[in-house]
Design a protein around this motif. Structure first.
Motif, PDB file in Angstrom:
ATOM      1  N   MET A 299     -38.225 -44.692  45.995  1.00  0.00           N
ATOM      2  CA  MET A 299     -38.434 -43.443  46.744  1.00  0.00           C
ATOM      3  C   MET A 299     -37.344 -43.216  47.794  1.00  0.00           C
ATOM      4  N   GLN A 300     -36.106 -43.408  47.416  1.00  0.00           N
ATOM      5  CA  GLN A 300     -35.010 -43.295  48.371  1.00  0.00           C
ATOM      6  C   GLN A 300     -34.787 -41.839  48.773  1.00  0.00           C
ATOM      7  N   PRO A 301     -34.807 -41.522  50.063  1.00  0.00           N
ATOM      8  CA  PRO A 301     -34.560 -40.144  50.488  1.00  0.00           C
ATOM      9  C   PRO A 301     -33.130 -39.718  50.181  1.00  0.00           C
ATOM     10  N   LEU A 302     -33.006 -38.577  49.504  1.00  0.00           N
ATOM     11  CA  LEU A 302     -31.692 -38.035  49.173  1.00  0.00           C
ATOM     12  C   LEU A 302     -31.195 -37.046  50.209  1.00  0.00           C
ATOM     13  N   GLY A 303     -32.124 -36.429  50.925  1.00  0.00           N
ATOM     14  CA  GLY A 303     -31.773 -35.377  51.859  1.00  0.00           C
ATOM     15  C   GLY A 303     -32.722 -34.209  51.712  1.00  0.00           C
ATOM     16  N   TYR A 304     -32.329 -33.083  52.263  1.00  0.00           N
ATOM     17  CA  TYR A 304     -33.199 -31.912  52.250  1.00  0.00           C
ATOM     18  C   TYR A 304     -32.422 -30.658  51.864  1.00  0.00           C
TER      19      TYR A 304
ATOM     20  N   TYR B  31     -35.402 -18.629  64.166  1.00  0.00           N
ATOM     21  CA  TYR B  31     -35.029 -19.403  62.969  1.00  0.00           C
ATOM     22  C   TYR B  31     -34.027 -20.477  63.340  1.00  0.00           C
ATOM     23  N   ARG B  32     -33.015 -20.126  64.152  1.00  0.00           N
ATOM     24  CA  ARG B  32     -31.976 -21.068  64.542  1.00  0.00           C
ATOM     25  C   ARG B  32     -32.548 -22.208  65.387  1.00  0.00           C
ATOM     26  N   ARG B  33     -33.554 -21.908  66.202  1.00  0.00           N
ATOM     27  CA  ARG B  33     -34.141 -22.944  67.056  1.00  0.00           C
ATOM     28  C   ARG B  33     -34.722 -24.078  66.218  1.00  0.00           C
ATOM     29  N   TRP B  34     -35.462 -23.730  65.163  1.00  0.00           N
ATOM     30  CA  TRP B  34     -36.059 -24.759  64.309  1.00  0.00           C
ATOM     31  C   TRP B  34     -35.007 -25.395  63.410  1.00  0.00           C
ATOM     32  N   LEU B  35     -34.048 -24.604  62.956  1.00  0.00           N
ATOM     33  CA  LEU B  35     -32.991 -25.130  62.098  1.00  0.00           C
ATOM     34  C   LEU B  35     -32.209 -26.238  62.799  1.00  0.00           C
ATOM     35  N   ASP B  36     -31.929 -26.041  64.074  1.00  0.00           N
ATOM     36  CA  ASP B  36     -31.143 -27.021  64.824  1.00  0.00           C
ATOM     37  C   ASP B  36     -31.883 -28.338  65.024  1.00  0.00           C
ATOM     38  N   ARG B  37     -33.196 -28.318  64.905  1.00  0.00           N
ATOM     39  CA  ARG B  37     -33.981 -29.534  65.142  1.00  0.00           C
ATOM     40  C   ARG B  37     -34.154 -30.373  63.869  1.00  0.00           C
ATOM     41  N   ILE B  38     -33.883 -29.787  62.715  1.00  0.00           N
ATOM     42  CA  ILE B  38     -34.154 -30.489  61.459  1.00  0.00           C
ATOM     43  C   ILE B  38     -33.383 -31.797  61.318  1.00  0.00           C
ATOM     44  N   PRO B  39     -32.069 -31.850  61.574  1.00  0.00           N
ATOM     45  CA  PRO B  39     -31.350 -33.120  61.354  1.00  0.00           C
ATOM     46  C   PRO B  39     -31.930 -34.293  62.127  1.00  0.00           C
ATOM     47  N   ALA B  40     -32.265 -34.085  63.406  1.00  0.00           N
ATOM     48  CA  ALA B  40     -32.793 -35.194  64.211  1.00  0.00           C
ATOM     49  C   ALA B  40     -34.174 -35.615  63.732  1.00  0.00           C
TER      50      ALA B  40
ATOM     51  N   TYR C  78     -27.416 -35.083  55.893  1.00  0.00           N
ATOM     52  CA  TYR C  78     -28.466 -35.145  54.878  1.00  0.00           C
ATOM     53  C   TYR C  78     -28.912 -33.766  54.418  1.00  0.00           C
ATOM     54  N   GLU C  79     -28.262 -32.739  54.914  1.00  0.00           N
ATOM     55  CA  GLU C  79     -28.529 -31.389  54.410  1.00  0.00           C
ATOM     56  C   GLU C  79     -27.733 -31.197  53.115  1.00  0.00           C
ATOM     57  N   VAL C  80     -28.436 -31.156  51.988  1.00  0.00           N
ATOM     58  CA  VAL C  80     -27.759 -31.008  50.695  1.00  0.00           C
ATOM     59  C   VAL C  80     -27.269 -29.578  50.515  1.00  0.00           C
ATOM     60  N   ALA C  81     -28.074 -28.607  50.913  1.00  0.00           N
ATOM     61  CA  ALA C  81     -27.690 -27.206  50.757  1.00  0.00           C
ATOM     62  C   ALA C  81     -28.650 -26.327  51.534  1.00  0.00           C
ATOM     63  N   THR C  82     -28.191 -25.117  51.799  1.00  0.00           N
ATOM     64  CA  THR C  82     -29.053 -24.053  52.308  1.00  0.00           C
ATOM     65  C   THR C  82     -29.028 -22.938  51.282  1.00  0.00           C
ATOM     66  N   LEU C  83     -30.201 -22.600  50.763  1.00  0.00           N
ATOM     67  CA  LEU C  83     -30.292 -21.566  49.734  1.00  0.00           C
ATOM     68  C   LEU C  83     -30.772 -20.262  50.341  1.00  0.00           C
ATOM     69  N   LYS C  84     -30.060 -19.199  50.046  1.00  0.00           N
ATOM     70  CA  LYS C  84     -30.473 -17.887  50.514  1.00  0.00           C
ATOM     71  C   LYS C  84     -31.773 -17.466  49.839  1.00  0.00           C
ATOM     72  N   ASN C  85     -32.415 -16.500  50.431  1.00  0.00           N
ATOM     73  CA  ASN C  85     -33.643 -15.987  49.851  1.00  0.00           C
ATOM     74  C   ASN C  85     -33.312 -14.977  48.761  1.00  0.00           C
ATOM     75  N   TYR C  86     -33.805 -15.255  47.563  1.00  0.00           N
ATOM     76  CA  TYR C  86     -33.544 -14.378  46.419  1.00  0.00           C
ATOM     77  C   TYR C  86     -34.836 -13.687  45.966  1.00  0.00           C
ATOM     78  N   GLN C  87     -35.639 -13.319  46.959  1.00  0.00           N
ATOM     79  CA  GLN C  87     -36.956 -12.773  46.666  1.00  0.00           C
ATOM     80  C   GLN C  87     -36.891 -11.545  45.767  1.00  0.00           C
ATOM     81  N   SER C  88     -35.845 -10.729  45.915  1.00  0.00           N
ATOM     82  CA  SER C  88     -35.744  -9.509  45.109  1.00  0.00           C
ATOM     83  C   SER C  88     -35.517  -9.801  43.631  1.00  0.00           C
ATOM     84  N   LEU C  89     -35.014 -11.010  43.319  1.00  0.00           N
ATOM     85  CA  LEU C  89     -34.768 -11.374  41.927  1.00  0.00           C
ATOM     86  C   LEU C  89     -35.985 -12.012  41.259  1.00  0.00           C
TER      87      LEU C  89
END
Length: 344
Positions: free
Chosen positions: A235-240, A256-265, A283-294
């Motif tokens: 169960m090795q953590p790969l990241g988020y 949004y930025r306030r919570w985003l900045d706290r994630i790494p720690a 450990y941040e693998v990627a940030t995916l945009k919201n594609y809700q319209s698709l």
């Protein structure tokens, strides 16, 4: 073979959508991929299969004939029949006290991509797993066969299709089903939203994974007989992966930025067990945009968002959005492969 569980005990972060699209993209990159639905809600199975296939798979009464005016989507490479099994049917003999696992043949979605389908009836296996967990500590063979059932089902299916990557979709909780599911995984990838609830989820997730890993490797594994194939419980953590929300007027970018900045720690301390408040975003693998319209178009077309064409309703500027979606998932898949290679 490497297995990746996509897991966050906070729901609603796009975990199943991420699993579905990663499976398709990794197949595009030349890998043989087995997608496994270990979430009793079976949302991953519902993304891969249409309603008629689901009715056949789950032995529900047949729906009315497909209207001639609305042609059905293309059939799967490996069709679903009344004899096609699910994770729930695979563990049914154990749950009912009638024997060991009955491994179903994976459903071939397309060349190089298979699905081991889920079923809402899998939730009935929770009590059995909870009951037998303490008995594993003393080497009880029946208990060990129960706890290792998912691992052995996945390994048999993976061997059948010769998959080199396994993606496991896991429900958003810390119950007995998820414990057995995650013990079966080599690695864990965590989808996150930048909000308070995801951070709270990380505080629960990290200590629980470490506790399960320690108990399994230190107490259970030494008592497992060679006749029972047991997972190493890495169960090795790969990241988020951060799944961006739709920005609303009542939730401005600053929040949004306030919570985003706290994630790494929080990820570093809670999941990795590394002390200290300071942490980078390695450990941040990627940030995916919201594609809700698709998503509605992809659901109707029964294909990934990045495969949408004009015939599916992706017209004009939407095609640019589709191309961006393809690039984002391709980048994510390659980064995931790099991390998997590094773990080996």
């Amino acid at each position: 073979m490497t297995s990746v569980a996509l897991f966050n005990n906070k729901g609603g972060v796009g975990k199943t959508t991420l699993t579905y699209h990663l499976a398709h993209m990794l197949q595009r990159l030349g890998h043989r991929v087995l997608a496994v639905d270990l979430d009793p809600q079976s949302n991953l199975t519902a993304q891969f299969l249409d309603e008629e296939d689901l009715a056949e798979l789950w032995h529900e009464p047949q729906s009315p004939a497909w209207p001639d005016s609305t042609p059905r989507q293309a059939k799967l490479v490996g069709p679903v029949s009344s004899t096609t099994g699910t994770i729930a049917t695979a563990v049914a003999p154990i749950r009912e006290g009638l024997g060991d696992i009955d491994t179903p043949a994976p459903i071939e979605i397309t060349d190089g991509l298979w699905l081991l389908p889920g079923d809402l009836e899998l939730s009935a296996f929770e009590d059995k797993l909870s009951e037998t967990w303490p008995k594993c500590f003393t080497g009880d063979k029946a208990a060990l066969r129960t706890t290792t059932a998912f691992h052995r089902i996945i390994d048999a299916a993976r061997t059948t299709v010769e998959a080199n990557l396994v993606l496991i979709d896991v429900g958003p909780n810390l119950g007995a089903i998820n414990r057995a599911a995650l013990l079966s995984a080599d690695t864990v990838l965590t989808p996150l939203a930048a909000d308070l609830f995801s951070l709270r989820g990380l505080h629960n997730l990290g200590p629980t994974l470490r506790s399960w890993r320690g108990t399994w490797q230190d107490i259970v594994l030494p008592n497992v007989p060679k006749s029972i194939a047991a997972p190493p419980g890495i169960m090795q953590p790969l990241g988020y992966v951060i799944m961006q929300p739709i920005m609303r007027l009542d939730r401005p970018v600053r929040a949004y930025r306030r919570w985003l900045d706290r994630i790494p720690a929080v990820y570093s301390s809670a999941v990795l067990g590394e002390p200290g408040e300071a942490a980078d975003s390695s450990y941040e693998v990627a940030t995916l945009k919201n594609y809700q319209s698709l998503m509605p178009l992809a659901h109707d077309a029964r294909k990934p968002m990045f495969d949408l064409r004009s015939a599916d309703g992706a017209l004009g500027s939407t095609q640019t959005y589709v191309q961006k979606c393809y690039q984002d998932f391709q980048t994510l898949a390659r980064k995931l492969l790099d991390r998997l290679e590094a773990t080996e």
